[in-house]
Scaffold this motif. Structure first.
Motif, mmCIF file in Angstrom:
data_model
loop_
_atom_site.group_PDB
_atom_site.id
_atom_site.type_symbol
_atom_site.label_atom_id
_atom_site.label_comp_id
_atom_site.label_asym_id
_atom_site.label_seq_id
_atom_site.Cartn_x
_atom_site.Cartn_y
_atom_site.Cartn_z
ATOM 1 N N GLU A 129 0.835 -1.493 0.291
ATOM 2 C CA GLU A 129 -0.005 0.231 0.115
ATOM 3 C C GLU A 129 0.650 1.184 0.059
ATOM 4 O OE1 GLU A 129 -3.597 -1.667 2.846
ATOM 5 O OE2 GLU A 129 -1.884 -1.283 3.902
ATOM 6 N N LEU A 130 2.298 1.570 0.452
ATOM 7 C CA LEU A 130 3.246 1.820 0.130
ATOM 8 C C LEU A 130 3.799 2.107 -1.178
ATOM 9 C CD1 LEU A 130 4.840 1.673 3.648
ATOM 10 C CD2 LEU A 130 2.805 3.275 2.797
ATOM 11 N N SER A 131 4.070 3.802 -1.173
ATOM 12 C CA SER A 131 5.591 4.496 -2.870
ATOM 13 C C SER A 131 6.444 3.231 -2.312
ATOM 14 C CB SER A 131 5.202 5.317 -2.798
ATOM 15 O OG SER A 131 5.734 5.695 -1.688
ATOM 16 N N GLY A 132 7.678 3.009 -3.109
ATOM 17 C CA GLY A 132 8.784 2.846 -3.059
ATOM 18 C C GLY A 132 9.651 3.426 -2.103
ATOM 19 N N GLY A 133 9.496 5.119 -1.979
ATOM 20 C CA GLY A 133 10.511 6.518 -1.160
ATOM 21 C C GLY A 133 9.450 5.692 0.183
ATOM 22 N N MET A 134 8.287 5.628 -0.060
ATOM 23 C CA MET A 134 8.086 5.343 1.434
ATOM 24 C C MET A 134 8.308 3.828 2.258
ATOM 25 S SD MET A 134 6.089 6.890 3.610
ATOM 26 C CE MET A 134 4.291 7.925 3.091
ATOM 27 N N LEU A 149 14.977 3.997 -7.265
ATOM 28 C CA LEU A 149 13.746 5.379 -6.264
ATOM 29 C C LEU A 149 14.287 6.158 -7.672
ATOM 30 C CD1 LEU A 149 14.409 4.896 -3.072
ATOM 31 C CD2 LEU A 149 12.735 3.353 -4.400
ATOM 32 N N ASP A 150 13.292 7.412 -8.229
ATOM 33 C CA ASP A 150 13.429 7.381 -8.655
ATOM 34 C C ASP A 150 14.494 9.454 -7.934
ATOM 35 O OD1 ASP A 150 11.524 7.959 -10.714
ATOM 36 O OD2 ASP A 150 9.837 8.663 -9.193
ATOM 37 N N VAL A 151 15.171 10.073 -8.957
ATOM 38 C CA VAL A 151 15.823 11.125 -8.562
ATOM 39 C C VAL A 151 15.802 11.375 -7.499
ATOM 40 C CG1 VAL A 151 15.164 12.748 -10.141
ATOM 41 C CG2 VAL A 151 17.500 12.756 -8.793
ATOM 42 N N THR A 152 14.446 12.806 -7.050
ATOM 43 C CA THR A 152 13.697 12.951 -6.124
ATOM 44 C C THR A 152 13.321 12.688 -4.949
ATOM 45 O OG1 THR A 152 11.707 12.964 -7.143
ATOM 46 C CG2 THR A 152 12.532 14.634 -7.391
ATOM 47 N N THR A 153 12.950 11.377 -4.931
ATOM 48 C CA THR A 153 13.193 9.873 -3.753
ATOM 49 C C THR A 153 14.393 9.902 -3.019
ATOM 50 O OG1 THR A 153 11.031 9.353 -5.312
ATOM 51 C CG2 THR A 153 12.560 8.243 -2.873
ATOM 52 N N GLN A 154 15.362 8.973 -4.059
ATOM 53 C CA GLN A 154 16.779 9.379 -3.866
ATOM 54 C C GLN A 154 17.751 10.112 -3.551
ATOM 55 O OE1 GLN A 154 19.551 7.837 -6.208
ATOM 56 N NE2 GLN A 154 21.000 9.631 -6.842
ATOM 57 N N LYS A 155 16.822 11.765 -3.042
ATOM 58 C CA LYS A 155 17.878 12.420 -2.632
ATOM 59 C C LYS A 155 17.343 12.694 -1.072
ATOM 60 C CE LYS A 155 18.309 17.379 -3.358
ATOM 61 N NZ LYS A 155 19.345 18.020 -2.048
ATOM 62 N N ALA A 156 15.544 12.474 -1.101
ATOM 63 C CA ALA A 156 15.383 12.421 0.050
ATOM 64 C C ALA A 156 15.437 11.470 1.299
ATOM 65 C CB ALA A 156 13.195 12.245 -0.666
ATOM 66 N N VAL A 157 15.805 10.545 0.463
ATOM 67 C CA VAL A 157 16.382 9.012 0.878
ATOM 68 C C VAL A 157 17.558 9.470 2.204
ATOM 69 C CG1 VAL A 157 16.763 7.154 1.175
ATOM 70 C CG2 VAL A 157 15.022 7.327 0.092
ATOM 71 N N ILE A 159 24.824 -0.339 6.851
ATOM 72 C CA ILE A 159 25.300 -0.437 5.514
ATOM 73 C C ILE A 159 24.616 -0.229 4.951
ATOM 74 C CG2 ILE A 159 26.337 -2.858 4.483
ATOM 75 C CD1 ILE A 159 26.898 -3.672 6.942
ATOM 76 N N ALA A 160 24.092 0.717 3.875
ATOM 77 C CA ALA A 160 23.052 1.155 2.940
ATOM 78 C C ALA A 160 23.147 0.476 1.248
ATOM 79 C CB ALA A 160 23.044 2.400 2.852
ATOM 80 N N ASP A 161 22.322 -0.880 1.333
ATOM 81 C CA ASP A 161 23.345 -1.877 -0.073
ATOM 82 C C ASP A 161 21.969 -0.766 -1.261
ATOM 83 O OD1 ASP A 161 24.252 -3.428 -1.882
ATOM 84 O OD2 ASP A 161 23.317 -4.136 -1.090
ATOM 85 N N GLU A 162 22.810 -0.288 -1.856
ATOM 86 C CA GLU A 162 22.278 0.325 -3.321
ATOM 87 C C GLU A 162 20.445 0.539 -2.658
ATOM 88 O OE1 GLU A 162 23.681 0.805 -6.323
ATOM 89 O OE2 GLU A 162 25.105 -1.441 -6.361
ATOM 90 N N PRO A 163 20.812 1.378 -1.796
ATOM 91 C CA PRO A 163 19.361 1.872 -1.077
ATOM 92 C C PRO A 163 18.544 2.511 -2.092
ATOM 93 C CG PRO A 163 21.244 3.284 -0.204
ATOM 94 C CD PRO A 163 21.741 2.325 -1.307
ATOM 95 N N THR A 164 18.995 3.370 -3.252
ATOM 96 C CA THR A 164 18.373 4.484 -4.248
ATOM 97 C C THR A 164 18.186 3.928 -5.239
ATOM 98 O OG1 THR A 164 19.784 5.505 -4.300
ATOM 99 C CG2 THR A 164 18.645 6.539 -2.431
ATOM 100 N N THR A 165 18.879 2.655 -5.697
ATOM 101 C CA THR A 165 18.744 2.787 -7.040
ATOM 102 C C THR A 165 17.592 2.080 -7.541
ATOM 103 O OG1 THR A 165 20.917 1.609 -6.911
ATOM 104 C CG2 THR A 165 19.283 0.688 -8.362
#
Lengths: 337, 580
Positions: free
Chosen positions: B168-173, B199-207, B191-197
């Protein structure tokens, strides 16, 4: 939820109508003349014609069909020519016998197969995995009449642990009052432990026979489904979060692996219920499968029609139950419904 | 930048490092014997420090981090070396000791956050599980604490989200939830393993901003594993570059960018799309003159009729999304009709000239893929016209289009080079497939000759033609996919994120190949992508989409240099830039 179930039941109506038409036609094209069969080998052609007219078989098919549907609407499934009883009464007496046996067999099977499948997946390649494979292969490759006879030979003839395989209850006992039709439950409900023991001593051997046969699909499906889930990303997350192995396997992985297992259970159950004629024959079990086969052999069309219809309705209800179970297990299915 | 450097170099100098990995070698048991995935890796990390591990697929960067957490597959084992975390010898400690560390002292977040969460358990419950496991909460107050954790990762309305399921949640959420799960017990190492691959560029920045902010707030050590050099440089103090299981270079982020020492680092850096460079600049030094002709000048927009004209294109879906068809099948769609349909594409118009390449950019769910599917005639538009060479192909049902004479003229290159190839077809068979199906009448020797010619065009050596997909590398599979798409001499090729699944160095080669082919064969491209830098280099014009509408359209250079729409500006500013 209730509205959903009602809608789901409504969608089953077309298939029930289809079943009614097809079974009607099939029983009419079966080789063998019902009237000739019941008139006996010495009957004159005239006598056969009389019987045919009495059964309504001389009328054109559409007229016969309308009469059949009219009877169905009033709950009349016709009379069995062999037993002389209304088919509805016969089914009512025999269906619980089959259902009780199948359910108990399936329950036994689940109790063994599911833990075995889980262990085999968790310890992939270990001795328990091999054991699971051997048990499953052996169970499915031995025909039920063979395991049945073997069990009878060992436990009745040799060891004497089981009573003679002569039906649901030894004739010293009278059947418990009819509440659910399941002797085990009815006798317990009325507090008649003596009858319970007697009924149980009759049922356990055929139930074990069925369980051995149905072990294989359940154990294999549990193992395969567990292996897939254990390799998934969220199990890795759970491990990385330091959760206990028991929590990961039972709380996280198994619940996710349940859906295919439930599907298999439904298939195995519906298959066993109608198709365990051999087990019923070996144990003289007054079940619905042997009833239908006997009717089929004697071209007794009313019980055959009644049997197929009863099974169709049962399948519909079973599938509904499985759908509801799906919804309980997986929230995503709930949204779709 | 300054604050982080201070913490890293100031406060913790006296203490032993939080994480100390010495000579780590990891082996995997395979059918062909032991394979070394990681060889002699050394790394140290102090409290509050941020380390980026950069490398392409197969470099061993993920294996290194899995080994630190001791969550390797059964086939993997530590062959050599030590891992010391907070004084504990992780490599030799008992499983129960390590389990107590996992999730409490060291945590991990993953690529593909939706799959990383248990799909059938409420996210709040999943957080509770971790809290209760590590005795950070009792069943009585677990819920309250789980909601606090959700608040900490800046999730709006945490009381409601507590009851949500991952789907029920978006990818960023979902990634925020995974972060909440990892940070619930306030670990010392993340340890963050490719945490934003993905995800959209705006979501990537937020995360990423969230991770960095929380790490700073809690003086937590962070390891960021990524293939994106720009991302690592923008968010890390130190960067470690790995290639084939070995560390080739390790230095501060600035040093790596200012003066990369190792050849591989330089190659990686060159291949990373960044502002102010062209496609040819992506290729390794020294390979440009011989391998490729000089960059063809941008095609002047040809006069005359455009190849493709899209007018007021609309695509509507029933509100209940993917359940719609299923529900209809079972006669359960009664309540779906009450809602107005969802407009995935909401009345867009654009043109593609002959020989032009048009970029289609936007976040996931903006309608760019739906648009390309309609142009490809794999989906039927709800309304609007698609004029191809003057003919309204939008009026033809998608089912019948497969047999129309226009089908060979519009072809597609798919996003995933592996999944889009039949695993039982050899490369030659895959390339020959459209030739055989579209009735070109080629057979036997002539067919093989054409396949070899196509392989030559895309730079696939002929000895690879008889291999199956699993015997080919990602780049080779991408070439097969491109050869298949150009087999019928199409006028228009739709490229749906064709390089998203590729390593940057392979991406560089494939992008150049696409550009050369376009000029050589006179094709037009529609290039669907979320990577603005790539679009800038490959496309003449760009369309920025949001919520099914076009928010900005223009020549790529102009849009990138002086964006008019706020949304375009937001997209551009979200691209991680190295600290230079």
């Amino acid at each position: 939820m209730l509205a959903q179930i009602a809608r789901r039941l409504a969608t089953a109506i077309p298939s029930i109508i289809g079943v009614i038409i097809v079974t009607f036609l099939l029983t009419r094209v079966l080789p063998g003349d019902t009237a000739a069969y019941f008139a006996g080998p010495a009957a004159t052609p005239q006598a056969i014609e009389e019987i045919r007219a009495k059964l309504g078989l001389d009328k054109p098919l559409p007229v016969q069909f309308v009469a059949y549907v009219k009877d169905l609407a009033t709950g009349n499934l016709g009379n069995s020519l062999t037993t002389g009883q209304p088919v509805l009464d016969d089914l009512r007496a025999r269906l619980p016998a089959s259902a009780e046996l199948t359910l108990l067999g399936l329950l036994l099977s689940i109790l063994i197969a599911v833990p075995l499948g889980i262990l085999a997946a968790v310890r992939q390649g270990s001795w328990i995995d091999h054991l699971c494979r051997i048990v499953a292969t052996a169970g499915v490759s031995l025909p039920v009449f063979f395991t049945g006879l073997l069990l009878v030979y060992v436990f009745y003839f040799r060891l004497g642990w089981a009573p003679a395989p002569l039906g649901r209850l030894d004739f010293f006992y009278s059947a418990p009052p009819d509440i659910t039709g399941f002797y085990l439950i009815d006798s317990l409900a009325t507090g008649d432990f003596e009858t319970f023991r007697a009924a149980f001593s009759q049922i356990w051997l055929p139930a074990v026979t069925l369980a051995i046969f149905s072990l294989a699909p359940i154990a294999r499906m549990t193992r395969a489904s567990m292996l897939a889930v254990l390799a998934s990303d969220f199990v890795r997350t759970a491990r990385a979060s330091g959760l206990k192995p028991s929590k990961i396997v039972l709380g996280y992985a198994f619940r996710n692996a349940l859906l295919p297992v439930i599907t298999t259970l439904g298939m195995v159950f519906s298959f066993l219920l109608g198709a365990n004629v051999l087990v019923e024959k070996v144990f003289a079990w007054p079940g619905i499968g042997s009833y239908a086969i006997e009717a089929l052999i004697t071209s007794d069309y009313a019980p055959v029609q009644g049997f197929v219809l009863a099974m169709a309705i049962l399948y519909v209800l079973l599938n509904l139950a499985i759908d509801i179970l799906y919804g309980l297990v997986d929230p995503r299915v709930r949204i779709e419904a | 930048m300054n604050i982080r450097t201070d913490i890293a170099h100031g406060a913790n100098h006296m203490q032993p490092p939080l994480l100390d990995v010495q000579d780590l070698t990891v082996e995997f048991a395979t059918r062909r014997g032991a394979v070394r995935a990681v060889e002699k890796v050394n790394l140290t990390l102090g409290r509050g420090e941020t380390l980026g591990i950069v490398g392409e697929s197969g470099s061993g960067k993920s294996v290194t981090s899995y080994t630190v957490m001791r969550i390797l597959d059964r086939a993997g084992r530590i062959a050599e070396g030590t891992i010391t975390f907070g004084g504990v010898d992780v490599g030799n400690a008992s499983e129960s000791t390590v389990r107590a560390l996992r999730g409490r002292e060291m945590s991990m977040i993953f690529q593909n956050p939706r799959a990383a969460l248990n799909p059938i358990r409420k996210v709040g419950k999943q957080i509770e599980d971790v809290l209760i496991e590590h005795v950070q909460a009792q069943p009585s107050d677990a819920r309250e604490k789980a909601i606090e954790v959700l608040k900490a990762v800046r999730i709006a309305r945490p009381e409601e989200r507590y009851h949500a399921y991952p789907f029920e949640l978006s990818g960023g959420m979902c990634q925020r939830i995974v972060i909440a799960l990892a940070l619930a017990c306030r670990p010392q190492l993340l340890i963050a393993d490719e945490p934003t691959t993905g995800l959209d560029v705006t979501t990537q920045k937020a995360v990423m901003d969230l991770v960095v902010e929380l790490a700073r707030e809690r003086n937590m050590a962070t390891i960021l594993i990524t293939h994106d050099l720009g991302l690592a440089a923008a968010y890390c103090d130190r960067v470690m570059v790995m290639e084939k299981g070995k560390v080739v270079e390790s230095a501060t982020a600035e040093a790596i960018f200012r003066a990369p020492q190792h050849v591989y680092t330089r190659k990686l850096m060159r291949a990373t799309p960044r502002p102010g460079i062209g496609l040819r600049d992506l290729l390794p030094e020294g390979t440009v003159p011989e391998a490729a002709p000089p960059m063809p000048a941008a095609m002047p927009a040809k006069t005359g009729e455009p190849l493709l004209v899209v007018e007021n294109l609309v695509k509507e879906y029933p509100r209940q999304g993917s359940g719609g068809g299923f529900a209809k099948l079972f006669g359960r769609s009664a309540d779906a009709e009450a809602d107005a349909p969802f407009r995935a594409v909401d009345g867009i118009s654009f043109e593609v000239a002959r020989g032009e390449s048009l970029g289609l950019v936007g976040e996931s769910g903006c309608g760019k893929s739906t648009t390309s599917m309609m142009v490809m005639r794999l989906a039927d538009p709800t309304s609007g016209r698609i004029l191809f060479d003057g003919e309204d192909i939008g009026a033809m049902p998608a089912r019948r289009f497969a047999r129309s004479s226009f089908r060979p003229r519009i072809q597609l290159v798919f996003q995933d080079p592996t999944d889009s190839l039949n695993p039982r077809f050899t490369a030659a068979r895959a390339i020959a497939d459209p030739l055989m199906r579209m009735g070109t009448g080629l057979g036997g020797g002539a067919l093989r000759a054409r396949v070899e010619e196509l392989a030559g065009l895309v730079g696939l050596p002929t000895q690879f033609l008889d291999r199956f997909p699993h015997q080919l590398s990602g780049g080779q599979k991408a070439r097969v996919g491109i050869a298949r798409a150009i087999a019928l001499d199409p006028d228009l090729v739709v490229l749906d994120e064709p390089t998203a699944a590729l390593d940057v160095s392979v991406q560089a080669v494939v992008l150049n190949l696409l550009q050369d082919l376009k000029v050589r064969l006179g094709m037009s491209y529609i290039f669907v992508s979320h990577d603005l830098e790539v679009v800038r280099m490959l496309c003449d014009r760009v369309i920025v989409m949001r919520a099914g509408r076009i928010v900005e359209e223009g020549r790529t250079a102009e849009v990138m240099a002086a964006p008019k729409a706020d949304y375009t500006r937001e997209l551009l500013s979200s691209i991680p830039h190295p600290p230079l």
